[in-house]
Design a protein around this motif. Structure first.
Motif, PDB file in Angstrom:
ATOM      1  N   UNK A  57       0.835  -1.202   0.000  1.00 59.14           N
ATOM      2  CA  UNK A  57       0.000   0.000   0.000  1.00 59.14           C
ATOM      3  C   UNK A  57       0.872   1.254   0.000  1.00 59.14           C
ATOM      4  N   UNK A  58       1.923   1.239   0.798  1.00 55.42           N
ATOM      5  CA  UNK A  58       2.849   2.384   0.827  1.00 55.42           C
ATOM      6  C   UNK A  58       3.481   2.593  -0.544  1.00 55.42           C
ATOM      7  N   UNK A  59       3.876   1.524  -1.207  1.00 53.09           N
ATOM      8  CA  UNK A  59       4.495   1.624  -2.535  1.00 53.09           C
ATOM      9  C   UNK A  59       3.539   2.248  -3.551  1.00 53.09           C
ATOM     10  N   UNK A  60       2.277   1.843  -3.504  1.00 51.41           N
ATOM     11  CA  UNK A  60       1.293   2.418  -4.428  1.00 51.41           C
ATOM     12  C   UNK A  60       1.107   3.914  -4.165  1.00 51.41           C
ATOM     13  N   UNK A  61       1.089   4.296  -2.899  1.00 50.35           N
ATOM     14  CA  UNK A  61       0.986   5.719  -2.574  1.00 50.35           C
ATOM     15  C   UNK A  61       2.212   6.482  -3.092  1.00 50.35           C
TER      16      UNK A  61
END
Length: 278
Positions: A57-61
């Motif tokens: 999720x952090x990577x997508x953000x």
């Protein structure tokens, strides 16, 4: 919305590429299925699938903020999964630095975070036209990890992967499959756009869930395509697409349909859960 311009017209070249993709996925994923991946839910000292999910999720953000491709995240997480699977199931020497670090990562959320940030750094270098230096990345991550730590982890990651950092993603496999179907199916461009968009979305969502990392990329791609076809309003379009997709499946070394159906159900369940959250 993605048009059919994202599909390749040279079907002979696409067939060769798809064959090569399938051959590349076989050694790791088939073995992975025997061990159920690199995580052990019964071991309380190990990182969890939820730890992994939070980092995805952090990577997508991150890529959204930097206006980078979401496929770069798929590439990065694939490197994380392959590194941890390979180094946890292959008999490295007890003194091997890669094995030591891998064992530490499997029991340390902070080190898993460092590995994921580093994999994203490598994926950006491989897949994007922009350049993000290790120092700039460390700064954007608020110096949680230093430039030196990222660069050292990059060396370990690439060594563990034997420098094979550009494996095909489920999205890429899916586009190859659709490229083989497209010339033989008479459906409107708008319908193709929706099919490609839905398939892309589902393969991106699959990155979140650890379960799909234990499956062949082609199986995840086919599951996404079949689910996208099932969402179509026109029964005639569904029948055309399924008929030619079945023909293509007979020509390549894909998983058995029972396995694809299992993945389809889990993928649909994941999509439903996400929709209920938002």
């Amino acid at each position: 919305m993605q048009s059919t311009e994202s599909l390749t017209r040279n079907t002979v070249a696409v067939a060769d590429t798809l064959t090569a993709m399938i051959e590349r996925e076989q050694p790791t994923v088939c073995s992975c299925r025997d061990y159920d991946g690199y995580l052990n839910p019964s071991d309380p000292t190990m990182i969890t699938a939820d730890d992994r999910k939070k980092l995805v999720e952090w990577c997508y953000h991150f890529v959204d903020h930097c206006q980078l491709s979401q496929q770069t995240v798929a590439s990065a997480i694939d490197m994380v999964d392959r590194f941890l699977f390979t180094t946890s199931t292959i008999n490295y020497s007890a003194t091997d630095a890669v094995k030591v670090v891998s064992d530490e990562i499997l029991r340390d959320q902070n080190k898993l975070q460092l590995l994921t940030i580093t994999a994203l750094y490598v994926a950006i270098k491989v897949n994007e036209r922009v350049v993000v230096s290790s120092d700039r990345l460390a700064e954007m991550c608020r110096r949680v990890h230093t430039t030196g730590e990222i660069e050292e982890m990059e060396r370990i990651l690439l060594s563990g992967l034997s420098w094979k950092c550009h494996a095909p993603t489920a999205h890429q496999v899916g586009l190859s499959i659709l490229s083989l179907v497209e010339p033989y199916v008479d459906i409107p461009e708008e319908t193709w756009e929706i099919l490609i968009e839905e398939t892309t979305y589902m393969t991106e969502v699959a990155v979140f869930d650890y379960y799909f990392s234990t499956q062949r990329r082609s199986t995840v791609a086919l599951a996404a395509i079949y689910n996208a076809i099932g969402d179509m309003r026109s029964k005639g379009h569904q029948e055309q697409l399924r008929a030619f997709l079945s023909m293509i499946m007979e020509g390549f070394d894909f998983d058995h349909f029972e396995q694809i159906n299992e993945v389809r159900e889990k993928l649909q369940s994941l999509i439903t859960q996400l929709e209920e959250r938002f």
